[in-house]
Write a protein that holds these residues in place. Structure first.
Motif, PDB file in Angstrom:
ATOM      1  N   GLU A  52       0.818  -1.215   0.000  1.00  9.09           N
ATOM      2  CA  GLU A  52       0.000   0.000   0.000  1.00  9.09           C
ATOM      3  C   GLU A  52       0.855   1.271   0.000  1.00  9.09           C
ATOM      4  OE1 GLU A  52       0.004  -1.624   4.265  1.00  9.09           O
ATOM      5  OE2 GLU A  52      -0.371  -2.458   2.287  1.00  9.09           O
ATOM      6  N   ALA A  53       2.052   1.192   0.559  1.00  7.71           N
ATOM      7  CA  ALA A  53       2.945   2.354   0.558  1.00  7.71           C
ATOM      8  C   ALA A  53       3.433   2.679  -0.849  1.00  7.71           C
ATOM      9  CB  ALA A  53       4.132   2.116   1.486  1.00  7.71           C
ATOM     10  N   LEU A  54       3.505   1.686  -1.716  1.00 10.04           N
ATOM     11  CA  LEU A  54       3.944   1.934  -3.093  1.00 10.04           C
ATOM     12  C   LEU A  54       3.002   2.883  -3.827  1.00 10.04           C
ATOM     13  CD1 LEU A  54       5.049  -1.670  -4.071  1.00 10.04           C
ATOM     14  CD2 LEU A  54       6.540   0.303  -3.603  1.00 10.04           C
ATOM     15  N   ASP A  55       1.767   2.999  -3.342  1.00  6.04           N
ATOM     16  CA  ASP A  55       0.789   3.897  -3.951  1.00  6.04           C
ATOM     17  C   ASP A  55       0.781   5.295  -3.334  1.00  6.04           C
ATOM     18  OD1 ASP A  55      -0.104   1.914  -5.728  1.00  6.04           O
ATOM     19  OD2 ASP A  55      -1.452   1.089  -4.212  1.00  6.04           O
ATOM     20  N   TYR A  56       1.604   5.547  -2.310  1.00  5.42           N
ATOM     21  CA  TYR A  56       1.656   6.885  -1.706  1.00  5.42           C
ATOM     22  C   TYR A  56       1.972   7.912  -2.782  1.00  5.42           C
ATOM     23  CZ  TYR A  56       1.858   4.953   3.078  1.00  5.42           C
ATOM     24  OH  TYR A  56       1.612   4.323   4.261  1.00  5.42           O
ATOM     25  N   LYS A  57       1.231   9.001  -2.767  1.00  8.62           N
ATOM     26  CA  LYS A  57       1.395  10.057  -3.763  1.00  8.62           C
ATOM     27  C   LYS A  57       2.554  10.973  -3.405  1.00  8.62           C
ATOM     28  CE  LYS A  57      -1.903   8.530  -6.180  1.00  8.62           C
ATOM     29  NZ  LYS A  57      -1.418   7.449  -7.003  1.00  8.62           N
ATOM     30  N   ILE A  58       3.251  11.398  -4.439  1.00 17.04           N
ATOM     31  CA  ILE A  58       4.385  12.303  -4.309  1.00 17.04           C
ATOM     32  C   ILE A  58       4.149  13.475  -5.249  1.00 17.04           C
ATOM     33  CG2 ILE A  58       6.874  12.553  -4.640  1.00 17.04           C
ATOM     34  CD1 ILE A  58       7.039   9.460  -4.166  1.00 17.04           C
ATOM     35  N   ILE A  59       4.275  14.684  -4.710  1.00 17.16           N
ATOM     36  CA  ILE A  59       4.110  15.899  -5.504  1.00 17.16           C
ATOM     37  C   ILE A  59       5.499  16.429  -5.851  1.00 17.16           C
ATOM     38  CG2 ILE A  59       3.125  18.224  -5.616  1.00 17.16           C
ATOM     39  CD1 ILE A  59       1.037  15.963  -5.308  1.00 17.16           C
ATOM     40  N   LEU A  60       5.778  16.530  -7.150  1.00 12.06           N
ATOM     41  CA  LEU A  60       7.065  17.043  -7.619  1.00 12.06           C
ATOM     42  C   LEU A  60       7.065  18.565  -7.594  1.00 12.06           C
ATOM     43  CD1 LEU A  60       7.620  14.618 -10.635  1.00 12.06           C
ATOM     44  CD2 LEU A  60       8.466  14.388  -8.280  1.00 12.06           C
ATOM     45  N   SER A  61       8.230  19.175  -7.767  1.00  9.74           N
ATOM     46  CA  SER A  61       8.348  20.632  -7.693  1.00  9.74           C
ATOM     47  C   SER A  61       7.521  21.347  -8.760  1.00  9.74           C
ATOM     48  CB  SER A  61       9.811  21.063  -7.775  1.00  9.74           C
ATOM     49  OG  SER A  61      10.400  20.599  -8.959  1.00  9.74           O
ATOM     50  N   ASP A  62       7.246  20.679  -9.881  1.00  7.96           N
ATOM     51  CA  ASP A  62       6.402  21.280 -10.922  1.00  7.96           C
ATOM     52  C   ASP A  62       4.918  20.994 -10.690  1.00  7.96           C
ATOM     53  OD1 ASP A  62       6.038  18.625 -11.639  1.00  7.96           O
ATOM     54  OD2 ASP A  62       6.888  18.839 -13.652  1.00  7.96           O
ATOM     55  N   GLN A  63       4.601  20.422  -9.528  1.00 10.56           N
ATOM     56  CA  GLN A  63       3.253  20.085  -9.091  1.00 10.56           C
ATOM     57  C   GLN A  63       2.669  18.848  -9.762  1.00 10.56           C
ATOM     58  OE1 GLN A  63       2.075  21.605  -6.261  1.00 10.56           O
ATOM     59  NE2 GLN A  63       4.130  22.434  -6.424  1.00 10.56           N
ATOM     60  N   SER A  64       3.443  18.159 -10.593  1.00  7.38           N
ATOM     61  CA  SER A  64       2.955  16.897 -11.144  1.00  7.38           C
ATOM     62  C   SER A  64       3.012  15.835 -10.044  1.00  7.38           C
ATOM     63  CB  SER A  64       3.763  16.484 -12.380  1.00  7.38           C
ATOM     64  OG  SER A  64       5.120  16.316 -12.055  1.00  7.38           O
ATOM     65  N   GLU A  65       2.318  14.731 -10.283  1.00  6.19           N
ATOM     66  CA  GLU A  65       2.168  13.719  -9.251  1.00  6.19           C
ATOM     67  C   GLU A  65       2.672  12.360  -9.734  1.00  6.19           C
ATOM     68  OE1 GLU A  65      -1.793  11.820  -7.639  1.00  6.19           O
ATOM     69  OE2 GLU A  65      -1.585  13.861  -6.846  1.00  6.19           O
ATOM     70  N   ILE A  66       3.433  11.711  -8.862  1.00 11.95           N
ATOM     71  CA  ILE A  66       3.880  10.341  -9.099  1.00 11.95           C
ATOM     72  C   ILE A  66       3.579   9.553  -7.834  1.00 11.95           C
ATOM     73  CG2 ILE A  66       5.665  10.957 -10.789  1.00 11.95           C
ATOM     74  CD1 ILE A  66       7.733  10.667  -8.509  1.00 11.95           C
ATOM     75  N   ASP A  67       3.963   8.289  -7.792  1.00  8.17           N
ATOM     76  CA  ASP A  67       3.818   7.522  -6.557  1.00  8.17           C
ATOM     77  C   ASP A  67       5.171   6.914  -6.190  1.00  8.17           C
ATOM     78  OD1 ASP A  67       4.073   5.240  -8.206  1.00  8.17           O
ATOM     79  OD2 ASP A  67       1.930   4.882  -8.243  1.00  8.17           O
ATOM     80  N   LEU A  68       5.217   6.329  -4.993  1.00  7.62           N
ATOM     81  CA  LEU A  68       6.463   5.760  -4.509  1.00  7.62           C
ATOM     82  C   LEU A  68       6.969   4.650  -5.426  1.00  7.62           C
ATOM     83  CD1 LEU A  68       8.679   5.652  -2.374  1.00  7.62           C
ATOM     84  CD2 LEU A  68       7.207   4.132  -1.023  1.00  7.62           C
ATOM     85  N   ARG A  69       6.067   3.859  -5.972  1.00 12.57           N
ATOM     86  CA  ARG A  69       6.456   2.784  -6.903  1.00 12.57           C
ATOM     87  C   ARG A  69       7.248   3.367  -8.078  1.00 12.57           C
ATOM     88  NH1 ARG A  69       1.963   0.894  -7.350  1.00 12.57           N
ATOM     89  NH2 ARG A  69       2.148  -1.068  -6.239  1.00 12.57           N
ATOM     90  N   PHE A  70       6.728   4.428  -8.663  1.00 17.05           N
ATOM     91  CA  PHE A  70       7.419   5.067  -9.785  1.00 17.05           C
ATOM     92  C   PHE A  70       8.773   5.614  -9.338  1.00 17.05           C
ATOM     93  CE2 PHE A  70       8.760   8.690 -12.254  1.00 17.05           C
ATOM     94  CZ  PHE A  70       8.701   8.181 -13.541  1.00 17.05           C
ATOM     95  N   LEU A  71       8.816   6.287  -8.192  1.00 20.42           N
ATOM     96  CA  LEU A  71      10.065   6.877  -7.723  1.00 20.42           C
ATOM     97  C   LEU A  71      11.132   5.805  -7.506  1.00 20.42           C
ATOM     98  CD1 LEU A  71      11.367   9.584  -6.966  1.00 20.42           C
ATOM     99  CD2 LEU A  71      10.664   9.154  -4.602  1.00 20.42           C
ATOM    100  N   MET A  72      10.733   4.684  -6.938  1.00 19.56           N
ATOM    101  CA  MET A  72      11.692   3.600  -6.692  1.00 19.56           C
ATOM    102  C   MET A  72      12.183   2.963  -7.989  1.00 19.56           C
ATOM    103  SD  MET A  72      10.265   1.712  -3.296  1.00 19.56           S
ATOM    104  CE  MET A  72      10.748   2.326  -1.676  1.00 19.56           C
TER     105      MET A  72
END
Length: 146
Positions: free
Chosen positions: A110-130
């Motif tokens: 479930e943590a892999l789906d945590y949302k991350i806001i980038l400096s340009d305000q776009s959104e990714i999740d932890l899965r993508f970041l990893m």
């Protein structure tokens, strides 16, 4: 995520041996205007440190997680990777990344789906970041090996 972890471990283990076989003068040579191979490895240390913080911090800070960029050029210069002993630099790179592997292996689905806001305000999740971290690592390893 399992595929990314396996790829990550393979990159670390294969390249620990490979990097140790590269002559110090090859690592230190400035072949481009930006960085030597040694400084690229230093950049990978900086990236590992920042991502280790991100991969752990996201679990306990307010959501969505606010991604903070860092100045790559300044960090490479301030950390003086070009002057650092190559064996120490390789070990630092390896050990910090081994800790990231441990974090990646222990992260809850479930943590892999945590949302991350980038400096340009776009959104990714932890899965993508990893998974992107592993791709970034591979890209720079290929630069060092070329």
């Amino acid at each position: 995520m399992q595929d990314a972890i396996l790829k990550f471990e393979k990159l670390l283990n294969e390249n620990l041996i490979h990097f140790s076989s590269i002559k110090s003068e090859v690592f230190s040579a400035k072949v481009s205007e930006k960085w030597s191979k040694k400084e690229i490895l230093g950049h990978l240390v900086d990236s590992a440190i920042h991502n280790l913080v991100r991969f752990t911090e996201i679990n306990y800070v307010e959501k969505p997680y606010q991604h903070r960029p860092y100045n790559q050029m300044d960090l490479v210069n301030l950390n003086q990777y070009q002057q650092m002993d190559i064996d120490e630099l390789i070990q630092l790179w390896f050990v910090v990344n081994k800790q990231i592997v441990r974090i990646m292996k222990s992260v809850y689905d479930e943590a892999l789906d945590y949302k991350i806001i980038l400096s340009d305000q776009s959104e990714i999740d932890l899965r993508f970041l990893m998974t992107d971290y592993v791709e970034h690592l591979e890209h720079h390893i290929n630069q060092i090996k070329s």
